[in-house]
Design a protein around this motif. Structure first.
Motif, PDB file in Angstrom:
ATOM      1  N   PHE A 130     -19.801   2.266   7.168  1.00  0.00           N
ATOM      2  CA  PHE A 130     -19.720   4.429   7.844  1.00  0.00           C
ATOM      3  C   PHE A 130     -18.870   4.495   9.182  1.00  0.00           C
ATOM      4  N   SER A 131     -18.369   5.217   8.072  1.00  0.00           N
ATOM      5  CA  SER A 131     -17.354   6.411   8.590  1.00  0.00           C
ATOM      6  C   SER A 131     -18.064   6.736  10.010  1.00  0.00           C
ATOM      7  N   HIS A 132     -18.874   7.623   9.937  1.00  0.00           N
ATOM      8  CA  HIS A 132     -19.856   8.442  11.185  1.00  0.00           C
ATOM      9  C   HIS A 132     -21.016   9.012  11.301  1.00  0.00           C
ATOM     10  N   GLN A 133     -21.859   8.890  12.484  1.00  0.00           N
ATOM     11  CA  GLN A 133     -22.599   9.695  12.234  1.00  0.00           C
ATOM     12  C   GLN A 133     -22.765  11.432  12.349  1.00  0.00           C
ATOM     13  N   ILE A 134     -23.748  11.977  11.357  1.00  0.00           N
ATOM     14  CA  ILE A 134     -24.039  13.235  10.975  1.00  0.00           C
ATOM     15  C   ILE A 134     -24.856  13.918  11.988  1.00  0.00           C
ATOM     16  N   PRO A 135     -24.946  14.852  12.973  1.00  0.00           N
ATOM     17  CA  PRO A 135     -25.943  15.348  13.519  1.00  0.00           C
ATOM     18  C   PRO A 135     -27.112  16.151  12.763  1.00  0.00           C
ATOM     19  N   ARG A 136     -27.928  15.589  12.399  1.00  0.00           N
ATOM     20  CA  ARG A 136     -28.844  16.403  11.820  1.00  0.00           C
ATOM     21  C   ARG A 136     -30.428  16.876  12.084  1.00  0.00           C
ATOM     22  N   PHE A 137     -31.014  18.388  11.640  1.00  0.00           N
ATOM     23  CA  PHE A 137     -32.056  18.838  11.527  1.00  0.00           C
ATOM     24  C   PHE A 137     -33.312  18.824  10.477  1.00  0.00           C
ATOM     25  N   GLN A 138     -34.156  18.462  10.919  1.00  0.00           N
ATOM     26  CA  GLN A 138     -35.572  18.138   9.266  1.00  0.00           C
ATOM     27  C   GLN A 138     -35.859  19.830   9.645  1.00  0.00           C
ATOM     28  N   LEU A 139     -35.647  20.119   8.524  1.00  0.00           N
ATOM     29  CA  LEU A 139     -36.204  21.209   7.425  1.00  0.00           C
ATOM     30  C   LEU A 139     -37.754  21.241   7.336  1.00  0.00           C
ATOM     31  N   THR A 140     -38.398  22.379   7.956  1.00  0.00           N
ATOM     32  CA  THR A 140     -40.189  22.043   7.444  1.00  0.00           C
ATOM     33  C   THR A 140     -40.630  23.278   6.779  1.00  0.00           C
ATOM     34  N   ASN A 141     -40.050  24.231   7.722  1.00  0.00           N
ATOM     35  CA  ASN A 141     -40.839  26.495   7.213  1.00  0.00           C
ATOM     36  C   ASN A 141     -39.780  26.449   6.902  1.00  0.00           C
ATOM     37  N   GLU A 142     -38.674  26.466   7.001  1.00  0.00           N
ATOM     38  CA  GLU A 142     -37.599  27.263   6.832  1.00  0.00           C
ATOM     39  C   GLU A 142     -37.792  27.277   5.176  1.00  0.00           C
TER      40      GLU A 142
ATOM     41  N   ASN B 248     -39.673  29.770   4.163  1.00  0.00           N
ATOM     42  CA  ASN B 248     -41.004  29.823   3.098  1.00  0.00           C
ATOM     43  C   ASN B 248     -41.412  28.007   2.483  1.00  0.00           C
ATOM     44  N   GLY B 249     -41.196  27.637   3.229  1.00  0.00           N
ATOM     45  CA  GLY B 249     -40.968  25.741   2.905  1.00  0.00           C
ATOM     46  C   GLY B 249     -40.429  25.169   2.088  1.00  0.00           C
ATOM     47  N   SER B 250     -39.481  25.772   1.082  1.00  0.00           N
ATOM     48  CA  SER B 250     -39.465  25.543   0.217  1.00  0.00           C
ATOM     49  C   SER B 250     -38.047  24.140   0.107  1.00  0.00           C
ATOM     50  N   LEU B 251     -37.602  23.586   1.686  1.00  0.00           N
ATOM     51  CA  LEU B 251     -36.782  23.268   1.898  1.00  0.00           C
ATOM     52  C   LEU B 251     -37.522  21.865   2.812  1.00  0.00           C
TER      53      LEU B 251
ATOM     54  N   ASN C 104     -24.483  24.590   2.041  1.00  0.00           N
ATOM     55  CA  ASN C 104     -23.514  24.563   2.603  1.00  0.00           C
ATOM     56  C   ASN C 104     -23.412  22.919   2.982  1.00  0.00           C
ATOM     57  N   SER C 105     -24.736  22.988   3.788  1.00  0.00           N
ATOM     58  CA  SER C 105     -25.248  21.516   4.720  1.00  0.00           C
ATOM     59  C   SER C 105     -26.392  21.460   4.291  1.00  0.00           C
ATOM     60  N   VAL C 106     -27.101  22.073   3.637  1.00  0.00           N
ATOM     61  CA  VAL C 106     -28.323  20.947   3.270  1.00  0.00           C
ATOM     62  C   VAL C 106     -28.105  19.848   2.623  1.00  0.00           C
TER      63      VAL C 106
END
Length: 210
Positions: free
Chosen positions: A176-188, A190-193, A151-153
């Motif tokens: 630009f409406s608004h900034q969205i907090p984010r988190f970079q995915l790495t090993n989640e 099994n690394g598929s993301l 839902n949020s990736v």
């Protein structure tokens, strides 16, 4: 500022009237805004409204020049807090500039016009973009698509093996409406993301999970 704020047009506020905002699957954004992380002098975006340079004076804005008000407001929780801001002083007393910065992720009004009205926002659609470049003339952004099954990736949108990009002239920065907090995915998962971004569902426009 913990003392002043910019406002995120609350996609979450309008969404919550009709359905529940989903939880982030892979990261706790609430942990980034617990009381213990607040410091005097910080600037935070809050969910709410702010008057700006639109045809409709009730339209919210999240980038441009902002003045620190000589008033204060007390909060008993951080529920209204969205994210910590990067604000640069303009040189004028109490005035700061907030604009999209390289690496940040923002919601971008789709089919943008300065004549959008606040009453239109409930059904308006947005693109989610990552800022690749910001200079005196324009912002270059990469368009992101939601990953199926989440839902949020989000991941970069690709057409003909090339990332889809847009150039937004500085004079149109209200797009630009608004900034969205984010988190970079790495090993989640099994690394598929790897290479994808987990975004804060509370800041996503409602049409992405309605």
């Amino acid at each position: 500022m913990v003392g002043s704020n910019s406002s995120v047009p609350s996609a979450s506020a309008s969404a919550s009237k009709s359905f529940e905002i989903p939880e982030s699957e892979l990261y706790s954004f609430d942990a980034d805004k617990i009381k213990e992380k607040l410091r005097i002098g910080q600037m935070w975006a809050l969910y709410g409204d702010e008057d700006v340079e639109w045809s409709d004076p009730d339209m919210p804005t999240c980038c441009g020049k902002f003045d620190v008000r000589n008033s204060s407001q007390a909060y008993t929780s951080t529920d209204s807090f969205s994210h910590l801001l990067k604000a640069e002083p303009t040189g004028s007393k109490g005035e700061y500039t907030i604009v999209p910065r390289r690496g940040e992720i923002w919601a971008l009004y789709r089919n943008w016009t300065r004549d959008i009205k606040c009453s239109d926002l409930e059904n308006w659609e947005y693109d989610i973009v990552q800022v690749l470049e910001d200079n005196y003339f324009l912002f270059k952004v990469r368009v992101l698509d939601k990953v199926d099954g989440f839902n949020s990736v989000f991941k970069p949108q690709v057409k003909e093996r090339t990332n889809v990009t847009l150039e937004i002239p500085r004079v149109n920065q209200l797009r630009f409406s608004h900034q969205i907090p984010r988190f970079q995915l790495t090993n989640e998962r099994n690394g598929s993301l790897r290479g994808c971004w987990g975004l804060d569902p509370a800041a996503l426009p409602p049409h992405y999970y309605s």
